[in-house]
Design an enzyme around this catalytic site. Structure first.
Site, PDB file in Angstrom:
ATOM      1  N   MET A 104     -13.797  11.391  16.919  1.00 31.13           N
ATOM      2  CA  MET A 104     -13.044  10.330  16.263  1.00 31.13           C
ATOM      3  C   MET A 104     -13.910   9.234  15.642  1.00 31.13           C
ATOM      4  O   MET A 104     -13.432   8.115  15.453  1.00 31.13           O
ATOM      5  CB  MET A 104     -12.045   9.720  17.264  1.00 31.13           C
ATOM      6  CG  MET A 104     -11.001  10.714  17.716  1.00 31.13           C
ATOM      7  SD  MET A 104     -10.176  11.449  16.262  1.00 31.13           S
ATOM      8  CE  MET A 104      -9.031  12.558  17.031  1.00 31.13           C
ATOM      9  N   HIS A 141      -9.153  19.161  10.611  1.00 38.11           N
ATOM     10  CA  HIS A 141      -8.288  18.003  10.318  1.00 38.11           C
ATOM     11  C   HIS A 141      -6.825  18.451  10.297  1.00 38.11           C
ATOM     12  O   HIS A 141      -6.508  19.481   9.700  1.00 38.11           O
ATOM     13  CB  HIS A 141      -8.687  17.387   8.969  1.00 38.11           C
ATOM     14  CG  HIS A 141      -7.883  16.179   8.641  1.00 38.11           C
ATOM     15  ND1 HIS A 141      -8.119  14.947   9.218  1.00 38.11           N
ATOM     16  CD2 HIS A 141      -6.814  16.014   7.833  1.00 38.11           C
ATOM     17  CE1 HIS A 141      -7.229  14.083   8.772  1.00 38.11           C
ATOM     18  NE2 HIS A 141      -6.423  14.702   7.922  1.00 38.11           N
TER      19      HIS A 141
HETATM   20  C1  GRF Z   1      -7.031  17.872  16.366  1.00 39.50           C
HETATM   21  O1  GRF Z   1      -5.705  17.728  15.945  1.00 39.50           O
HETATM   22  C2  GRF Z   1      -7.960  17.766  15.195  1.00 39.50           C
HETATM   23  O2  GRF Z   1      -7.394  18.182  14.001  1.00 39.50           O
HETATM   24  C3  GRF Z   1      -8.250  16.287  15.131  1.00 39.50           C
HETATM   25  O3  GRF Z   1      -8.301  15.881  16.474  1.00 39.50           O
HETATM   26  C4  GRF Z   1      -7.459  16.713  17.254  1.00 39.50           C
HETATM   27  C5  GRF Z   1      -8.261  17.172  18.438  1.00 39.50           C
HETATM   28  O4  GRF Z   1      -7.448  17.832  19.360  1.00 39.50           O
HETATM   29  N1  GRF Z   1      -9.467  16.045  14.400  1.00 39.50           N
HETATM   30  P1  GRF Z   1      -8.075  18.623  20.587  1.00 39.50           P
HETATM   31  O5  GRF Z   1      -8.869  17.663  21.393  1.00 39.50           O
HETATM   32  O6  GRF Z   1      -8.932  19.721  20.047  1.00 39.50           O
HETATM   33  O7  GRF Z   1      -6.895  19.146  21.332  1.00 39.50           O
END
Ligand code: GRF
Length: 206
Positions: A92, A111
């Site tokens: 993030m 994404h």
């Molecule tokens: C996913 O929806 C991805 O697209 C975004 O962050 C989320 C991560 O989810 N960048 P996770 O931790 O892999 O479940």
């Protein structure tokens, strides 16, 4: 040649897990060097533990007063590990430009929208509020702009009239868990050829 990959994540890590499962299931010739997270209690750390993947925390909040130092530490960790590919799976933060140029066309991000629509942090609620009928997810190479790099794969999810944000998030995640592992596989098999914005997926060798 066996490719070395490294994950960056700040989240629960379902995409990280999906790639690890896929590598195991298909017995891909890929070495997972580790996971780096900026969040000390992120769920992805538990997954790393479960799969025996080395993990490291560079806790962003401890560097709030000196963000440059956070990025220096991250750069140095990545430079030392020297992966062929970095996968940002729910990372993030925005990567500093020296990291992006050091690993040009070697960082893949996932994404939760059909880019270039709904870039940034709130892609799923934004798609719902905009009233689009279809959204989805995208894998792309990371460049300086946020969520703007060359697109590798996309998958479509329909927004039904009675979809809630949590239904939609779940449906998008299911698609993410398909296209992220596939993008990693293509990269590691040298099947991705980038020319400007265009990514060509080459045929697999028999
Ligand atoms: C996913 O929806 C991805 O697209 C975004 O962050 C989320 C991560 O989810 N960048 P996770 O931790 O892999 O479940």
């Amino acid at each position: 040649m066996r490719k070395k990959i490294l994950f960056l994540s700040s989240t629960r890590g379902s995409n990280f897990k999906a790639v690890l499962d896929y590598i195991q299931a298909k017995q891909l010739e890929i070495e997972v060097l580790g996971l780096i997270t900026d969040i000390p209690d992120a769920g992805c750390l538990g997954i790393a533990g479960e799969y025996g993947v080395p993990s490291r925390v560079i806790p962003f909040r401890e560097y709030k007063e000196n963000k440059a130092l956070y990025h220096d530490k991250l750069f140095s960790a990545l430079d030392t590990l020297s992966p062929d590919l970095i996968v940002t799976a729910g990372y993030m933060r925005i990567l500093r430009s020296d990291i992006i140029s050091r690993f040009k066309n070697r960082i893949i991000n996932i994404h939760p929208s059909l880019l270039p629509s709904f870039q940034g942090l709130h892609a799923i609620p934004q798609a719902m509020q905009y009233g689009v009928r279809f959204t989805g997810c995208t894998t792309h190479f990371v460049e300086e702009g946020v969520d703007t790099g060359p697109i590798i794969l996309q998958s479509i999810v329909e927004i039904l009239p009675n979809s809630t944000e949590s239904d939609l998030t779940e449906s998008i995640h299911k698609e993410e868990h398909k296209i992220l592992p596939l993008s990693v596989e293509y990269f590691c098999a040298d099947r991705l050829e980038v020319s400007g914005r265009i990514v060509r997926i080459k045929e697999s060798k028999p």
